[in-house]
Design a protein around this motif. Structure first.
Motif, PDB file in Angstrom:
ATOM      1  N   LYS A   1      29.971  -4.577  36.934  1.00  0.00           N
ATOM      2  CA  LYS A   1      28.919  -4.973  37.995  1.00  0.00           C
ATOM      3  C   LYS A   1      27.516  -5.843  36.808  1.00  0.00           C
ATOM      4  O   LYS A   1      27.232  -7.214  36.674  1.00  0.00           O
ATOM      5  N   HIS A   2      27.040  -5.050  35.640  1.00  0.00           N
ATOM      6  CA  HIS A   2      26.201  -5.572  34.848  1.00  0.00           C
ATOM      7  C   HIS A   2      27.182  -6.717  33.512  1.00  0.00           C
ATOM      8  O   HIS A   2      26.637  -7.515  33.936  1.00  0.00           O
ATOM      9  N   LEU A   3      28.464  -6.097  32.818  1.00  0.00           N
ATOM     10  CA  LEU A   3      28.892  -7.716  32.969  1.00  0.00           C
ATOM     11  C   LEU A   3      29.672  -8.619  33.678  1.00  0.00           C
ATOM     12  O   LEU A   3      28.824 -10.166  32.778  1.00  0.00           O
ATOM     13  N   LYS A   4      29.360  -8.339  34.886  1.00  0.00           N
ATOM     14  CA  LYS A   4      29.301 -10.115  35.749  1.00  0.00           C
ATOM     15  C   LYS A   4      28.043 -10.452  35.502  1.00  0.00           C
ATOM     16  O   LYS A   4      28.425 -12.066  34.949  1.00  0.00           O
ATOM     17  N   GLN A   5      27.322  -9.723  35.723  1.00  0.00           N
ATOM     18  CA  GLN A   5      25.689 -10.636  36.108  1.00  0.00           C
ATOM     19  C   GLN A   5      25.106 -11.167  34.783  1.00  0.00           C
ATOM     20  O   GLN A   5      25.109 -12.095  34.902  1.00  0.00           O
ATOM     21  N   GLN A   6      25.645 -10.521  33.859  1.00  0.00           N
ATOM     22  CA  GLN A   6      25.152 -11.383  32.217  1.00  0.00           C
ATOM     23  C   GLN A   6      25.834 -12.358  31.834  1.00  0.00           C
ATOM     24  O   GLN A   6      25.714 -13.408  31.771  1.00  0.00           O
ATOM     25  N   ALA A   7      27.135 -12.175  32.542  1.00  0.00           N
ATOM     26  CA  ALA A   7      28.401 -13.620  32.630  1.00  0.00           C
ATOM     27  C   ALA A   7      27.140 -14.570  33.352  1.00  0.00           C
ATOM     28  O   ALA A   7      27.410 -15.615  32.378  1.00  0.00           O
ATOM     29  N   SER A   8      27.328 -14.288  34.703  1.00  0.00           N
ATOM     30  CA  SER A   8      26.630 -14.814  35.379  1.00  0.00           C
ATOM     31  C   SER A   8      24.940 -16.223  34.649  1.00  0.00           C
ATOM     32  O   SER A   8      25.205 -17.692  34.578  1.00  0.00           O
ATOM     33  N   ILE A   9      24.511 -15.321  34.231  1.00  0.00           N
ATOM     34  CA  ILE A   9      23.339 -15.569  33.528  1.00  0.00           C
ATOM     35  C   ILE A   9      23.627 -16.189  32.357  1.00  0.00           C
ATOM     36  O   ILE A   9      23.185 -17.648  32.339  1.00  0.00           O
ATOM     37  N   LEU A  10      24.398 -16.008  32.247  1.00  0.00           N
ATOM     38  CA  LEU A  10      25.018 -17.422  30.617  1.00  0.00           C
ATOM     39  C   LEU A  10      25.380 -17.853  31.115  1.00  0.00           C
ATOM     40  O   LEU A  10      25.584 -19.271  30.204  1.00  0.00           O
ATOM     41  N   GLY A  11      26.500 -17.981  32.214  1.00  0.00           N
ATOM     42  CA  GLY A  11      27.252 -19.089  32.446  1.00  0.00           C
ATOM     43  C   GLY A  11      25.488 -20.273  32.830  1.00  0.00           C
ATOM     44  O   GLY A  11      25.873 -21.631  32.685  1.00  0.00           O
ATOM     45  N   ASN A  12      24.692 -20.288  33.841  1.00  0.00           N
ATOM     46  CA  ASN A  12      23.554 -20.753  34.566  1.00  0.00           C
ATOM     47  C   ASN A  12      22.681 -21.098  32.898  1.00  0.00           C
ATOM     48  O   ASN A  12      22.190 -22.329  33.241  1.00  0.00           O
ATOM     49  N   ILE A  13      22.591 -20.816  32.168  1.00  0.00           N
ATOM     50  CA  ILE A  13      21.925 -20.748  30.675  1.00  0.00           C
ATOM     51  C   ILE A  13      22.515 -22.308  30.219  1.00  0.00           C
ATOM     52  O   ILE A  13      22.438 -23.519  29.557  1.00  0.00           O
ATOM     53  N   GLU A  14      24.198 -21.862  30.017  1.00  0.00           N
ATOM     54  CA  GLU A  14      24.820 -22.880  29.297  1.00  0.00           C
ATOM     55  C   GLU A  14      24.756 -24.610  30.246  1.00  0.00           C
ATOM     56  O   GLU A  14      24.589 -25.087  29.720  1.00  0.00           O
ATOM     57  N   LYS A  15      24.683 -23.931  31.636  1.00  0.00           N
ATOM     58  CA  LYS A  15      24.255 -25.575  33.306  1.00  0.00           C
ATOM     59  C   LYS A  15      23.007 -25.757  32.664  1.00  0.00           C
ATOM     60  O   LYS A  15      23.300 -27.562  32.784  1.00  0.00           O
ATOM     61  N   LEU A  16      22.629 -25.112  32.406  1.00  0.00           N
ATOM     62  CA  LEU A  16      20.753 -25.660  32.241  1.00  0.00           C
ATOM     63  C   LEU A  16      20.830 -26.671  30.931  1.00  0.00           C
ATOM     64  O   LEU A  16      19.218 -27.000  30.131  1.00  0.00           O
ATOM     65  N   LYS A  17      21.655 -26.470  29.951  1.00  0.00           N
ATOM     66  CA  LYS A  17      21.766 -27.082  28.912  1.00  0.00           C
ATOM     67  C   LYS A  17      20.529 -26.041  27.539  1.00  0.00           C
ATOM     68  O   LYS A  17      20.219 -26.731  26.407  1.00  0.00           O
ATOM     69  N   LEU A  18      20.612 -24.913  27.586  1.00  0.00           N
ATOM     70  CA  LEU A  18      19.419 -24.160  27.351  1.00  0.00           C
ATOM     71  C   LEU A  18      20.587 -23.530  25.421  1.00  0.00           C
ATOM     72  O   LEU A  18      19.838 -22.218  25.394  1.00  0.00           O
ATOM     73  N   LEU A  19      21.926 -23.399  25.565  1.00  0.00           N
ATOM     74  CA  LEU A  19      22.673 -22.994  24.838  1.00  0.00           C
ATOM     75  C   LEU A  19      23.062 -23.908  23.900  1.00  0.00           C
ATOM     76  O   LEU A  19      24.106 -24.270  24.045  1.00  0.00           O
TER      77      LEU A  19
END
Length: 464
Positions: free
Chosen positions: A145-163
């Motif tokens: 569950k923690h990994l799923k949340q971290q993966a989604s946050i990371l995906g959103n960071i990339e979508k916002l071009k912040l990565l």
């Protein structure tokens, strides 16, 4: 015979003799206890004791002693203004309110929430950097569950071009630092990436100490966000890197402190300096070949066109019942709706109703029980947000005239209203901000992500 010698001689002595020897040992221990040095409570921290005759020496090295404050510590810099006249001295618990008083509060809540879009957009995402970890058969339910949340946050960071390269990620309520860890993994060998991990308490099993990459630097700050001045941190002064504020389950008041730290304390003061654009500053220090290499490494679209103090904010929200009126950034929004400190107090307590109706079903689904820690975020990875949680004592003994579903809806409205004040605050500070669901409620009941970008950047969709 050799075998007997390997054992204690007492085992083979007659029973009476062993009793006599035991009695003598007790006498020696009793005598020793009478002559032993006295231990007293440490005056700095009564949770531990110290020998009385060594007190002076202990006080010089005790971990609870007042240490010299670092340059980036400025008392209450992010606390907000304290208005004593607005905060009543005593407020009764929600469970002690009369039915009429509670109905009046609910009516105010519904009126203030008119026009707000209570159906947030789903932005449940993932990232390749966590694929192997997510499919590790050794993972338990909690780890997954923690990994799923971290993966989604990371995906959103990339979508916002912040990565990308040449950024400083400030993780508030960092705990073990696993969110920063996965960002670092995703960035691979991107150039000049810094991580500042902010946590007010000592944390065990930190992962940031394991990073030894040449192009990324981890620095941990043990400080309350309330007193953190980013303008005083050397790497931000010298490198002038755009800051990306991140957090996973940043508890109640800590979210408001972090927002003020980023957009009011840090960004506002940086803009006053009229900093030059990033592209111009890079050319002063690098050759054209190095600039081209930098662009290829970070994907051209991910390299900011100009330097901005705060490039973006991505925070998973949590524990609205731990908000505080003094530190809340949305006071103006509440006042414009005819609401004040009293209404805010009860709304933030009633926000825990959003999860009270999920307890039984979540328990049946996951068959685990969890505990909530009382801090800003003692450890983002220790937030056991799967299954059910008892978020607030006021959820017990709820008024009988409301059904479980009604209470749940009221709780969600309270959360939405508090978050909407944060959205308006960010918009007034020049950011385009949004709320979205970033994970399934069966993974975490606290599943709302707050994102913000400066208005001159590509903006996320805003909520109504």
């Amino acid at each position: 015979m050799r075998l007997r010698e390997n054992f204690s001689k007492d085992v083979y002595r007659p029973k009476i003799l062993r009793k006599q020897l035991g009695g003598k040992r007790e006498q020696k221990l009793r005598k020793k206890g009478e002559n032993a040095r006295k231990r007293i409570l440490c005056p700095l921290d009564p949770k531990h004791t110290v020998y009385e005759d060594q007190l002076a020496k202990h006080l010089k090295k005790c971990n609870a002693r007042e240490k010299p404050k670092p340059d980036f510590f400025i008392q209450d810099i992010n606390a907000g203004l304290k208005d004593e006249t607005e905060i009543p001295e005593q407020l009764v618990p929600v469970s002690s309110l009369s039915e009429e008083q509670l109905e009046n509060l609910i009516e105010k809540l519904r009126k203030a929430s008119e026009g707000l879009n209570s159906s947030l957009k789903d932005q449940i995402m993932s990232h390749p950097a966590l694929n192997d970890a997510l499919h590790d058969p050794k993972n338990g339910d909690s780890a997954t569950k923690h990994l799923k949340q971290q993966a989604s946050i990371l995906g959103n960071i990339e979508k916002l071009k912040l990565l990308g390269p040449r950024r400083c990620y400030v993780e508030f309520g960092a705990g073990k630092g696993k969110l920063s860890h996965w960002i670092d993994i995703a960035l691979k060998d991107a150039e000049n990436v810094h991580f500042i991990l902010v946590e007010k308490v000592t944390t065990r099993f930190k992962v940031d100490g394991k990073h030894r990459k040449k192009n990324s630097v981890f620095k941990r700050l043990q400080i309350d966000i309330q007193h953190l001045c980013l303008n005083k941190i050397p790497v931000l002064i010298e490198e002038k890197l755009p800051v990306v504020g991140i957090g996973k389950h940043l508890c109640g008041v800590a979210t408001d402190l972090a927002l003020r730290c980023l957009v009011e304390t840090y960004a506002a003061s940086c803009e006053e300096r009229n900093e030059e654009p990033l592209a111009k500053r890079i050319k002063n220090d690098k050759t054209e070949t190095e600039i081209n290499t930098l662009t290829k490494e970070g994907n051209e679209k991910n390299v900011p066109e100009k330097w901005t103090p705060v490039a973006g904010i991505v925070i998973a929200l949590c524990c609205h019942h731990r908000c505080d009126w003094r530190h809340y950034v949305g006071k103006e929004y509440f006042r414009a709706l005819g609401l004040g400190a009293v209404e805010f107090h009860y709304f933030q307590r009633m926000s825990s109703w959003a999860t009270c109706g999920m307890r039984k079903t979540s328990l049946e689904a996951s068959n685990i029980t969890t505990k909530k820690k009382d801090n800003q975020n003692v450890d983002s990875e220790e937030h056991d947000d799967g299954g059910f949680k008892l978020t607030d004592n006021s959820a017990e003994g709820l008024p009988g005239f409301l059904t479980v579903e009604e209470k749940k809806k009221i709780g969600h409205l309270c959360k939405l209203l508090i978050d909407q004040g944060r959205i308006q605050y960010l918009q007034q500070k020049g950011f385009s901000s949004a709320l979205q669901y970033y994970t399934d409620p069966l993974v975490s009941l606290e599943n709302v992500l707050l994102t913000a970008l400066p208005n001159h950047s590509s903006s996320p969709e805003t909520t109504a």
